[in-house]
Design a protein around this motif. Structure first.
Motif, PDB file in Angstrom:
ATOM      1  N   ASP A 133       3.925 -12.612   1.166  1.00 38.53           N
ATOM      2  CA  ASP A 133       2.551 -12.480   1.659  1.00 38.53           C
ATOM      3  C   ASP A 133       1.644 -12.367   0.431  1.00 38.53           C
ATOM      4  N   CYS A 144       5.089  -8.457  -0.688  1.00 42.86           N
ATOM      5  CA  CYS A 144       3.639  -8.598  -0.597  1.00 42.86           C
ATOM      6  C   CYS A 144       3.139  -8.567  -2.042  1.00 42.86           C
ATOM      7  N   SER A 174      -9.075 -13.908   4.092  1.00 48.20           N
ATOM      8  CA  SER A 174      -9.660 -12.610   4.462  1.00 48.20           C
ATOM      9  C   SER A 174      -9.957 -11.685   3.289  1.00 48.20           C
ATOM     10  N   LYS A 175      -9.175 -11.755   2.223  1.00 52.25           N
ATOM     11  CA  LYS A 175      -9.289 -10.722   1.188  1.00 52.25           C
ATOM     12  C   LYS A 175      -9.942 -11.262  -0.087  1.00 52.25           C
ATOM     13  N   ASN A 231      -0.278  -4.716  -1.156  1.00 54.31           N
ATOM     14  CA  ASN A 231      -1.050  -3.750  -0.387  1.00 54.31           C
ATOM     15  C   ASN A 231      -0.041  -2.680   0.010  1.00 54.31           C
ATOM     16  N   ASN A 242       2.258 -14.501   9.160  1.00 50.00           N
ATOM     17  CA  ASN A 242       3.363 -13.537   9.015  1.00 50.00           C
ATOM     18  C   ASN A 242       4.150 -13.419  10.318  1.00 50.00           C
ATOM     19  N   SER A 255      -9.329  -3.396   3.257  1.00 49.48           N
ATOM     20  CA  SER A 255      -8.789  -3.624   1.916  1.00 49.48           C
ATOM     21  C   SER A 255      -9.395  -4.830   1.212  1.00 49.48           C
ATOM     22  N   GLY A 259      -5.561 -16.445  10.762  1.00 53.44           N
ATOM     23  CA  GLY A 259      -5.327 -15.288   9.891  1.00 53.44           C
ATOM     24  C   GLY A 259      -3.939 -15.364   9.271  1.00 53.44           C
ATOM     25  N   SER A 260      -3.787 -14.669   8.144  1.00 54.36           N
ATOM     26  CA  SER A 260      -2.440 -14.608   7.562  1.00 54.36           C
ATOM     27  C   SER A 260      -1.547 -13.734   8.431  1.00 54.36           C
ATOM     28  N   SER A 261      -2.171 -12.894   9.275  1.00 55.51           N
ATOM     29  CA  SER A 261      -1.343 -12.083  10.179  1.00 55.51           C
ATOM     30  C   SER A 261      -0.593 -12.982  11.165  1.00 55.51           C
ATOM     31  N   TYR A 269       1.981  -3.995   3.457  1.00 56.12           N
ATOM     32  CA  TYR A 269       1.290  -4.218   4.721  1.00 56.12           C
ATOM     33  C   TYR A 269       2.426  -4.233   5.735  1.00 56.12           C
ATOM     34  N   ARG A 310     -10.988 -15.889  10.292  1.00 57.15           N
ATOM     35  CA  ARG A 310      -9.617 -15.782  10.783  1.00 57.15           C
ATOM     36  C   ARG A 310      -8.801 -17.003  10.345  1.00 57.15           C
ATOM     37  N   VAL A 317      -1.873 -12.692   0.355  1.00 50.05           N
ATOM     38  CA  VAL A 317      -3.280 -12.727   0.790  1.00 50.05           C
ATOM     39  C   VAL A 317      -4.229 -12.116  -0.257  1.00 50.05           C
ATOM     40  N   TYR A 318      -3.691 -11.331  -1.207  1.00 50.90           N
ATOM     41  CA  TYR A 318      -4.554 -10.775  -2.275  1.00 50.90           C
ATOM     42  C   TYR A 318      -4.555 -11.635  -3.536  1.00 50.90           C
TER      43      TYR A 318
HETATM   44  C1  LIG Z   1      -1.002  -7.944   2.931  1.00 49.35           C
HETATM   45  C2  LIG Z   1      -1.758  -8.353   4.140  1.00 49.35           C
HETATM   46  N1  LIG Z   1      -1.357  -9.421   4.826  1.00 49.35           N
HETATM   47  C3  LIG Z   1      -2.022  -9.849   5.907  1.00 49.35           C
HETATM   48  C4  LIG Z   1      -3.146  -9.188   6.362  1.00 49.35           C
HETATM   49  C5  LIG Z   1      -3.846  -9.711   7.577  1.00 49.35           C
HETATM   50  O1  LIG Z   1      -4.925 -10.460   7.173  1.00 49.35           O
HETATM   51  P1  LIG Z   1      -5.643 -11.596   8.017  1.00 49.35           P
HETATM   52  O2  LIG Z   1      -7.044 -11.143   8.182  1.00 49.35           O
HETATM   53  O3  LIG Z   1      -5.555 -12.835   7.155  1.00 49.35           O
HETATM   54  O4  LIG Z   1      -4.932 -11.779   9.316  1.00 49.35           O
HETATM   55  C6  LIG Z   1      -3.606  -8.056   5.690  1.00 49.35           C
HETATM   56  C7  LIG Z   1      -4.777  -7.303   6.162  1.00 49.35           C
HETATM   57  O5  LIG Z   1      -5.118  -6.250   5.694  1.00 49.35           O
HETATM   58  C8  LIG Z   1      -2.899  -7.644   4.541  1.00 49.35           C
HETATM   59  O6  LIG Z   1      -3.287  -6.566   3.840  1.00 49.35           O
END
Ligand SMILES: Cc1ncc(COP(=O)(O)O)c(C=O)c1O
Length: 366
Positions: free
Chosen positions: A177, A145, A207-208, A149, A78, A16, A73-75, A99, A216, A179-180
């Motif tokens: 969240d 989000c 990341s995005k 996404n 989260n 994405s 990472g934002s993952s 997401y 990461r 990240v976009y």
């Molecule tokens: C809304 C959203 N949050 C978090 C992530 C995870 O991203 P990251 O690469 O920062 O861990 C994604 C990945 O597609 C995402 O779409």
């Protein structure tokens, strides 16, 4: 599904973000490269270096470095926010589609998830009245989000206000969240939800919008008291961010370079969306979509009488094209198609999708 197949298909459209920057595009000139090569490979600051946290804080209207800490990472951001907050039996209101990470964690930890639907007929906004009905004094957290996404929608002012009011009235945590943020195609830069309400946790990363997923690098923004509660979870999980990523993230967020990177992202989004829109329009009533305001994705409703996982599986197996079925967002009848790759790659993959559509038509299984 993405992790399983993304490296073995000819056309990977499940991502994405925009195609990534290369290391030599981020490091400007010989001096900077030399400096980078001298980096000591010791443990970095567990919370991210003060310099990086200051750079991140400066991207918000009113954040201080002590209100930021850096994650893998934002993952991870989260994950640890959810890990700290959610307990079995809690209630959480979660925007869908989304997401699905926080949604999945909440389900795993036996949290009672109340879904707040985004509506295509409202341009993928939620109905503020639905939010009011879902959020109660029992709500532990509301998760959104924004930009979203998979829809690419940016939350409108009315919804932002309703969200903050609902969180304040109920005392729930607000998890956003973002990240976009910075990956807007034409819309003005999205306003972070940070700074409206004390019990807010923002997650974000490179990341995005920045095209730097390989670093990461993610982060959390929250009050120092809230971060104090979340940080031990980071200690138990990954301990620190990566040393080299911290250095490179500092460079990427240097204000002038940041704007250049975001301008690159915008240019890719604009060019590629126009290719995608032309392709979708050429298929007439087969596809319907709300133009995404942000992100390298289109969330497309199709008119075939075929389940979305079945369609995505045919695309993968027969045409070596990977897209995300709407089923993964709890919405059959949709596909999420990434628009971030280079132009020729995008054309090549769309041609393959066309081949399958022709074959489906010939089979009479439309
Ligand atoms: C809304 C959203 N949050 C978090 C992530 C995870 O991203 P990251 O690469 O920062 O861990 C994604 C990945 O597609 C995402 O779409």
């Amino acid at each position: 599904m993405q992790c399983t197949y993304e490296r073995i298909v000819d056309y990977e459209f499940s991502e994405s973000g925009v195609h990534p920057l290369h290391l030599n595009e981020l490091l400007e000139g010989e001096e900077e490269t030399k400096e980078f090569l001298k980096a000591p490979l010791g443990y970095p600051h567990a919370d991210g270096t003060p310099e990086l946290r200051a750079r991140i804080a400066a991207t918000y209207r009113s954040a201080r470095p002590e209100e930021v800490f850096v994650t893998n990472g934002s993952s991870e951001a989260n994950f640890i926010a959810a890990w700290r907050l959610f307990e079995k039996g809690d209630e959480a209101v979660i925007m869908v589609p989304n997401y699905m990470q926080t949604w999945g964690l909440a389900k795993t930890w036996e949290v009672d998830v109340k879904e707040l639907p985004l509506k295509p007929d409202l341009g993928w906004q939620f109905d503020p009245e639905s939010l009011k009905k879902l959020v109660t004094k029992k709500t532990k957290a509301i998760q959104v989000c924004n930009p979203n996404n998979p829809t690419g929608a940016i939350m409108a002012e009315e919804q932002r206000k309703a969200l903050v009011d609902a969180a304040k009235d109920s005392g729930a945590w607000l998890l956003s969240d973002e990240v976009y943020l910075g990956a807007e195609r034409e819309a003005p830069r999205t306003e972070s939800l940070w700074g409206n309400y004390e019990k807010t946790l923002i997650t974000n990363g490179l990341s995005k919008a920045y095209g730097l997923p390989g670093l990461r690098t993610g982060w959390l923004v929250g009050s120092p008291d809230a971060l104090k509660e979340v940080k031990p979870h980071h200690d138990y999980l990954t301990l620190t961010p990566a040393m080299l990523s911290d250095r490179l993230a500092r460079l990427a967020l240097e204000p002038e370079r940041r704007e250049k990177i975001l301008a690159r992202t915008k240019a890719i989004l604009q060019k590629n969306y126009s290719i995608m829109k032309g392709w979708l329009d050429a298929h007439g009533s087969m596809f319907d979509h709300v133009p995404p305001a942000a992100g390298a994705i289109v969330y497309v409703k199709y008119s075939l009488k075929m389940n979305s996982t079945a369609l995505a599986e045919r695309l993968r197996k027969e045409k070596s094209v990977l897209v995300v079925p709407g089923d993964h967002f709890g919405m059959d009848g949709y596909l999420r198609i990434g628009t971030g790759p280079p132009k020729d790659y995008l054309h090549g993959g769309l041609d393959r999708i066309d081949e399958l559509l022709r074959e489906i038509k010939a089979e009479g299984s439309e």
